[in-house]
Design an enzyme around this catalytic site. Structure first.
Site, PDB file in Angstrom:
ATOM      1  N   THR A   1       0.809  -1.223   0.000  1.00 19.91           N
ATOM      2  CA  THR A   1       0.000   0.000   0.000  1.00 19.91           C
ATOM      3  C   THR A   1       0.837   1.265   0.000  1.00 19.91           C
ATOM      4  O   THR A   1       0.482   2.265  -0.620  1.00 19.91           O
ATOM      5  CB  THR A   1      -0.912   0.008   1.248  1.00 19.91           C
TER       6      THR A   1
ATOM      7  N   SER B   1       0.448 -10.217  -0.699  1.00 17.68           N
ATOM      8  CA  SER B   1      -0.159 -11.547  -0.824  1.00 17.68           C
ATOM      9  C   SER B   1       0.575 -12.363  -1.886  1.00 17.68           C
ATOM     10  O   SER B   1       0.456 -13.590  -1.915  1.00 17.68           O
ATOM     11  CB  SER B   1      -1.641 -11.433  -1.209  1.00 17.68           C
TER      12      SER B   1
HETATM   13  N1  ASP Z   1      -2.664  -5.594   0.367  1.00 21.12           N
HETATM   14  C1  ASP Z   1      -1.582  -4.728   0.806  1.00 21.12           C
HETATM   15  C2  ASP Z   1      -0.319  -5.566   0.863  1.00 21.12           C
HETATM   16  O1  ASP Z   1      -0.122  -6.301   1.792  1.00 21.12           O
HETATM   17  C3  ASP Z   1      -1.903  -4.145   2.126  1.00 21.12           C
HETATM   18  C4  ASP Z   1      -0.866  -3.201   2.712  1.00 21.12           C
HETATM   19  O2  ASP Z   1       0.201  -3.003   2.193  1.00 21.12           O
HETATM   20  O3  ASP Z   1      -1.181  -2.630   3.749  1.00 21.12           O
HETATM   21  O4  ASP Z   1       0.468  -5.493  -0.040  1.00 21.12           O
END
Ligand code: ASP
Length: 338
Positions: A12, A56
């Site tokens: 993010t 992920s």
């Molecule tokens: N889906 C994002 C990730 O883990 C969430 C984040 O970075 O907070 O890459």
């Protein structure tokens, strides 16, 4: 202040909203850095995953790439900051701690809940403080935090003790069974007693790149059927299981369940008992409901996180150890994880 290599993997922190779909998508790292003027205060070089990944999509292949970048640059930098998505950050931090045996320099992972560039972002502060911590040294030049850690919001935590605890709060990570290594407020207060000591400064960094993924993480639940458990334990090639149990390491006292577990451990599958509780220790001798697991050959993961127990077992089997050697090693701390 030391020289830092900033490794951007994605997450993010470096995302922007796609105006058509409304979903967050990774942008190139240069535009992220342009938004953080404070970085110019530090001696930082950068390297970026191409393409940047949502965490992920991070796994053993990407952990290896990260470890290789750190190993290749180990002599050139005083510390490393890894920008990473929050979702699997605790897995990556745990994995790196086991892959980098003999680490004597800081590797600080951080990320954010809101992208850099967005109003109220937590990204700028997390990034700047992580760099400050990674470059902090004592008067004699030794690093203050020579281990793999996660900095988030206002706390520095041991990487292999950490779990993501909130999908929305800025204070998104916790280390339930080990105190924070530092707190960041007006000053950064280091908890020196909790930080890893470097015992032998001449010990080389020994990388362990191979992770064996023939693993399973499974939860006990009321009503679990022995044949469901049995089919999971019969998966071809399975070597290790993290069994998430109730309370202090308990599971239903069903003979059929115990038999399935015993058959698996007798075949050489290593089953490690980790509690579903957020904090506390597995003590299989405390209740009959735990003792029958012990008698079936299940070993105690003590107070390890799932992330740490899983990645530790991946590394031990990846090293080519036998099941008995893995069992033995799982009971001892390799780098502060239990
Ligand atoms: N889906 C994002 C990730 O883990 C969430 C984040 O970075 O907070 O890459």
């Amino acid at each position: 202040m030391g020289r830092i290599l900033l490794i951007y993997t994605g997450g993010t922190i470096g995302m922007k909203e796609n105006h058509l779909t409304g979903a967050l998508e990774s942008v190139d790292f240069k535009s992220v850095l342009m938004a953080v003027h404070e970085i110019r205060e530090f001696d930082v070089d950068t390297v970026s995953f191409d393409p940047p990944l949502d965490s992920s999509d991070m796994g053993p292949k990407q952990w290896r790439k990260l470890a290789e970048i750190i190993v290749e640059n180990y002599g050139k930098y005083d510390g490393f900051v890894v920008l990473h998505g929050t979702d699997t950050m605790a897995y990556t931090a745990s994995a790196l701690s086991f892959m980098l045996e003999g680490l004597r320099k800081p590797v600080v992972l951080t990320g954010s809940q809101l992208p850099i560039g967005k109003l109220r972002t937590d990204g700028t502060e997390n990034l700047v403080t992580a760099i400050e911590i990674a470059s902090a040294v004592y008067d004699n030049g030794e690093p203050r935090v020579p281990e793999v850690s996660i900095f988030f919001h206002d706390k520095l935590l041991r990487g292999n003790r950490t779990t993501k605890s909130s999908a929305e709060r800025f204070d998104a990570f916790h280390s339930y069974n080990y105190p924070p290594l530092a707190h960041s407020a007006v000053d950064i207060e280091y908890n020196t007693a909790a930080i890893m000591k470097v015992d032998n400064v001449d010990k080389p960094l020994i990388p362990h790149y191979d992770m064996d993924t023939n693993m399973l993480v499974m939860s006990m639940f009321p009503g679990i059927k022995a044949d469901v458990l049995g089919s999971m334990l019969s998966i071809k090639g399975l070597k290790g299981v993290i069994l998430r149990t109730f309370g202090a390491g308990n599971a239903p006292q069903d003979t059929a369940i115990a038999n399935q577990l015993r058959q698996a451990t007798e075949k050489g599958i290593v089953i490690v008992n980790i509690t579903q509780c957020t904090d506390g220790n597995v003590e299989m001798h405390r209740y009959g409901t735990g003792l029958h697991l012990y008698e079936a050959g299940v070993i105690s993961g003590q107070d390890a996180t799932v992330e740490a127990a899983l990645t530790k077992m991946m590394r031990l089997f990846g090293d080519g150890m036998t099941a008995d050697e893995v069992k033995e090693a799982m009971m001892h701390s390799l780098c502060g994880e239990i």
